[in-house]
Design a protein around this motif. Structure first.
Motif, PDB file in Angstrom:
ATOM      1  N   SER A   5      -3.908 -11.941   4.054  1.00 46.19           N
ATOM      2  CA  SER A   5      -4.287 -10.899   5.001  1.00 46.19           C
ATOM      3  C   SER A   5      -5.798 -10.872   5.094  1.00 46.19           C
ATOM      4  CB  SER A   5      -3.807  -9.530   4.525  1.00 46.19           C
ATOM      5  OG  SER A   5      -2.424  -9.510   4.350  1.00 46.19           O
ATOM      6  N   LYS A   6      -6.309 -10.958   6.324  1.00 43.29           N
ATOM      7  CA  LYS A   6      -7.752 -10.862   6.528  1.00 43.29           C
ATOM      8  C   LYS A   6      -8.201  -9.433   6.275  1.00 43.29           C
ATOM      9  CE  LYS A   6      -9.709 -14.639   8.046  1.00 43.29           C
ATOM     10  NZ  LYS A   6     -10.666 -15.323   7.207  1.00 43.29           N
ATOM     11  N   LEU A   7      -9.299  -9.286   5.588  1.00 46.62           N
ATOM     12  CA  LEU A   7      -9.878  -7.984   5.310  1.00 46.62           C
ATOM     13  C   LEU A   7     -11.150  -7.817   6.135  1.00 46.62           C
ATOM     14  CD1 LEU A   7      -9.470  -7.988   1.440  1.00 46.62           C
ATOM     15  CD2 LEU A   7      -8.029  -6.826   3.112  1.00 46.62           C
ATOM     16  N   PHE A   8     -11.720  -6.625   6.112  1.00 41.89           N
ATOM     17  CA  PHE A   8     -12.976  -6.363   6.807  1.00 41.89           C
ATOM     18  C   PHE A   8     -14.042  -7.310   6.271  1.00 41.89           C
ATOM     19  CE2 PHE A   8     -16.970  -4.033   7.300  1.00 41.89           C
ATOM     20  CZ  PHE A   8     -16.941  -3.842   8.678  1.00 41.89           C
ATOM     21  N   GLY A   9     -14.833  -7.861   7.141  1.00 44.93           N
ATOM     22  CA  GLY A   9     -15.834  -8.845   6.720  1.00 44.93           C
ATOM     23  C   GLY A   9     -15.188 -10.216   6.658  1.00 44.93           C
ATOM     24  N   ASN A  10     -15.587 -11.002   5.692  1.00 44.25           N
ATOM     25  CA  ASN A  10     -15.057 -12.362   5.628  1.00 44.25           C
ATOM     26  C   ASN A  10     -14.079 -12.588   4.479  1.00 44.25           C
ATOM     27  OD1 ASN A  10     -16.829 -12.264   3.499  1.00 44.25           O
ATOM     28  ND2 ASN A  10     -18.002 -14.063   4.087  1.00 44.25           N
ATOM     29  N   LYS A  11     -13.662 -11.539   3.804  1.00 40.55           N
ATOM     30  CA  LYS A  11     -12.742 -11.666   2.669  1.00 40.55           C
ATOM     31  C   LYS A  11     -11.297 -11.829   3.147  1.00 40.55           C
ATOM     32  CE  LYS A  11     -15.420 -10.307  -0.969  1.00 40.55           C
ATOM     33  NZ  LYS A  11     -15.603 -11.008  -2.194  1.00 40.55           N
ATOM     34  N   THR A  12     -10.498 -12.460   2.307  1.00 40.94           N
ATOM     35  CA  THR A  12      -9.061 -12.582   2.544  1.00 40.94           C
ATOM     36  C   THR A  12      -8.330 -12.086   1.310  1.00 40.94           C
ATOM     37  OG1 THR A  12      -9.364 -14.498   3.983  1.00 40.94           O
ATOM     38  CG2 THR A  12      -7.172 -14.192   3.045  1.00 40.94           C
ATOM     39  N   ARG A  13      -7.316 -11.255   1.521  1.00 42.75           N
ATOM     40  CA  ARG A  13      -6.455 -10.798   0.428  1.00 42.75           C
ATOM     41  C   ARG A  13      -5.332 -11.825   0.309  1.00 42.75           C
ATOM     42  NH1 ARG A  13      -5.138  -5.159   1.301  1.00 42.75           N
ATOM     43  NH2 ARG A  13      -4.053  -5.961   3.095  1.00 42.75           N
ATOM     44  N   VAL A  14      -5.235 -12.462  -0.857  1.00 40.32           N
ATOM     45  CA  VAL A  14      -4.210 -13.467  -1.110  1.00 40.32           C
ATOM     46  C   VAL A  14      -3.256 -12.910  -2.165  1.00 40.32           C
ATOM     47  CG1 VAL A  14      -3.743 -15.831  -1.864  1.00 40.32           C
ATOM     48  CG2 VAL A  14      -5.844 -15.311  -0.586  1.00 40.32           C
ATOM     49  N   THR A  15      -1.970 -12.845  -1.816  1.00 40.16           N
ATOM     50  CA  THR A  15      -0.951 -12.371  -2.751  1.00 40.16           C
ATOM     51  C   THR A  15      -0.103 -13.557  -3.186  1.00 40.16           C
ATOM     52  OG1 THR A  15      -0.907 -10.196  -1.707  1.00 40.16           O
ATOM     53  CG2 THR A  15       0.977 -10.782  -3.088  1.00 40.16           C
ATOM     54  N   VAL A  55      -5.384 -11.149  -5.048  1.00 44.39           N
ATOM     55  CA  VAL A  55      -6.777 -11.495  -5.323  1.00 44.39           C
ATOM     56  C   VAL A  55      -7.532 -11.474  -3.994  1.00 44.39           C
ATOM     57  CG1 VAL A  55      -8.288 -13.293  -6.251  1.00 44.39           C
ATOM     58  CG2 VAL A  55      -6.008 -12.980  -7.215  1.00 44.39           C
ATOM     59  N   ARG A  56      -8.748 -10.939  -3.994  1.00 43.85           N
ATOM     60  CA  ARG A  56      -9.605 -10.955  -2.799  1.00 43.85           C
ATOM     61  C   ARG A  56     -10.573 -12.126  -2.925  1.00 43.85           C
ATOM     62  NH1 ARG A  56     -10.607  -4.893  -0.864  1.00 43.85           N
ATOM     63  NH2 ARG A  56      -8.575  -4.098  -1.488  1.00 43.85           N
ATOM     64  N   LEU A  57     -10.565 -12.989  -1.904  1.00 43.61           N
ATOM     65  CA  LEU A  57     -11.362 -14.211  -1.977  1.00 43.61           C
ATOM     66  C   LEU A  57     -12.264 -14.373  -0.758  1.00 43.61           C
ATOM     67  CD1 LEU A  57      -8.559 -16.647  -3.190  1.00 43.61           C
ATOM     68  CD2 LEU A  57     -10.346 -15.589  -4.576  1.00 43.61           C
ATOM     69  N   ASP A  58     -13.417 -14.979  -0.982  1.00 42.27           N
ATOM     70  CA  ASP A  58     -14.320 -15.370   0.094  1.00 42.27           C
ATOM     71  C   ASP A  58     -13.778 -16.635   0.749  1.00 42.27           C
ATOM     72  OD1 ASP A  58     -16.345 -13.372  -0.228  1.00 42.27           O
ATOM     73  OD2 ASP A  58     -17.047 -14.436  -2.020  1.00 42.27           O
ATOM     74  N   PRO A  59     -14.270 -16.965   1.945  1.00 42.22           N
ATOM     75  CA  PRO A  59     -13.871 -18.235   2.553  1.00 42.22           C
ATOM     76  C   PRO A  59     -14.226 -19.394   1.617  1.00 42.22           C
ATOM     77  CG  PRO A  59     -15.089 -16.902   4.129  1.00 42.22           C
ATOM     78  CD  PRO A  59     -15.202 -16.218   2.797  1.00 42.22           C
ATOM     79  N   GLY A  60     -13.385 -20.405   1.609  1.00 42.62           N
ATOM     80  CA  GLY A  60     -13.672 -21.560   0.767  1.00 42.62           C
ATOM     81  C   GLY A  60     -12.432 -22.362   0.447  1.00 42.62           C
ATOM     82  N   SER A  87      -2.355 -26.846  -6.963  1.00 48.89           N
ATOM     83  CA  SER A  87      -2.203 -26.324  -5.612  1.00 48.89           C
ATOM     84  C   SER A  87      -3.578 -26.013  -5.030  1.00 48.89           C
ATOM     85  CB  SER A  87      -1.354 -25.046  -5.635  1.00 48.89           C
ATOM     86  OG  SER A  87      -0.121 -25.291  -6.263  1.00 48.89           O
ATOM     87  N   GLU A  88      -3.680 -26.049  -3.694  1.00 52.77           N
ATOM     88  CA  GLU A  88      -4.954 -25.819  -3.030  1.00 52.77           C
ATOM     89  C   GLU A  88      -4.807 -24.785  -1.913  1.00 52.77           C
ATOM     90  OE1 GLU A  88      -6.939 -29.437  -1.864  1.00 52.77           O
ATOM     91  OE2 GLU A  88      -5.961 -30.533  -3.499  1.00 52.77           O
ATOM     92  N   LEU A  89      -5.827 -23.940  -1.796  1.00 53.83           N
ATOM     93  CA  LEU A  89      -5.935 -22.960  -0.702  1.00 53.83           C
ATOM     94  C   LEU A  89      -7.191 -23.252   0.079  1.00 53.83           C
ATOM     95  CD1 LEU A  89      -5.220 -19.488  -2.343  1.00 53.83           C
ATOM     96  CD2 LEU A  89      -3.776 -20.720  -0.740  1.00 53.83           C
ATOM     97  N   LEU A  90      -7.073 -23.202   1.387  1.00 52.40           N
ATOM     98  CA  LEU A  90      -8.233 -23.337   2.265  1.00 52.40           C
ATOM     99  C   LEU A  90      -8.357 -22.044   3.058  1.00 52.40           C
ATOM    100  CD1 LEU A  90      -7.434 -26.924   3.555  1.00 52.40           C
ATOM    101  CD2 LEU A  90      -9.066 -26.299   1.776  1.00 52.40           C
ATOM    102  N   LEU A  91      -9.407 -21.277   2.787  1.00 56.09           N
ATOM    103  CA  LEU A  91      -9.579 -19.982   3.457  1.00 56.09           C
ATOM    104  C   LEU A  91     -10.786 -20.020   4.372  1.00 56.09           C
ATOM    105  CD1 LEU A  91      -9.001 -17.652   0.391  1.00 56.09           C
ATOM    106  CD2 LEU A  91      -7.336 -18.367   2.096  1.00 56.09           C
TER     107      LEU A  91
END
Length: 91
Positions: A5-15, A55-60, A87-91
């Motif tokens: 889920s995209k959060l305000f700003g550039n963070k993404t909430r990853v569950t 976890v809240r993550l920055d783009p990356g 495993s890999e995540l691309l945000l």
């Protein structure tokens, strides 16, 4: 399973989500976002029969794996990719 889920700003909430009893015992998600430190992001039981941690993550680009009791490592087939380092995540 992984929910984003995209959060305000550039963070993404990853569950991160696994079935409640597979594998047995405590499970942590560890990866480049937490220094591969077990226990920092332990999955918690939910009423719907799953266990999750958010976890809240920055783009990356992030690598991660699940670490269960007795040193059992698991990858997530719902990740963006699964390679030789997990495993890999691309945000």
């Amino acid at each position: 399973m992984i929910k984003r889920s995209k959060l305000f700003g550039n963070k993404t909430r990853v569950t991160f989500c696994l079935p409640k009893d597979a594998p047995d015992g405590p499970v942590s998600v560890v990866g480049t976002f937490n220094g591969w430190e077990p226990g920092l992001h332990e999955l918690k039981d939910r009423r719907d029969g799953t266990r999750t941690v958010t976890v809240r993550l920055d783009p990356g680009h992030y690598r991660f794996r699940y670490l269960a009791s007795d040193g059992i490592w698991l990858d997530d087939e719902h990740a963006d990719a699964v390679g030789p380092h997990g495993s890999e995540l691309l945000l």
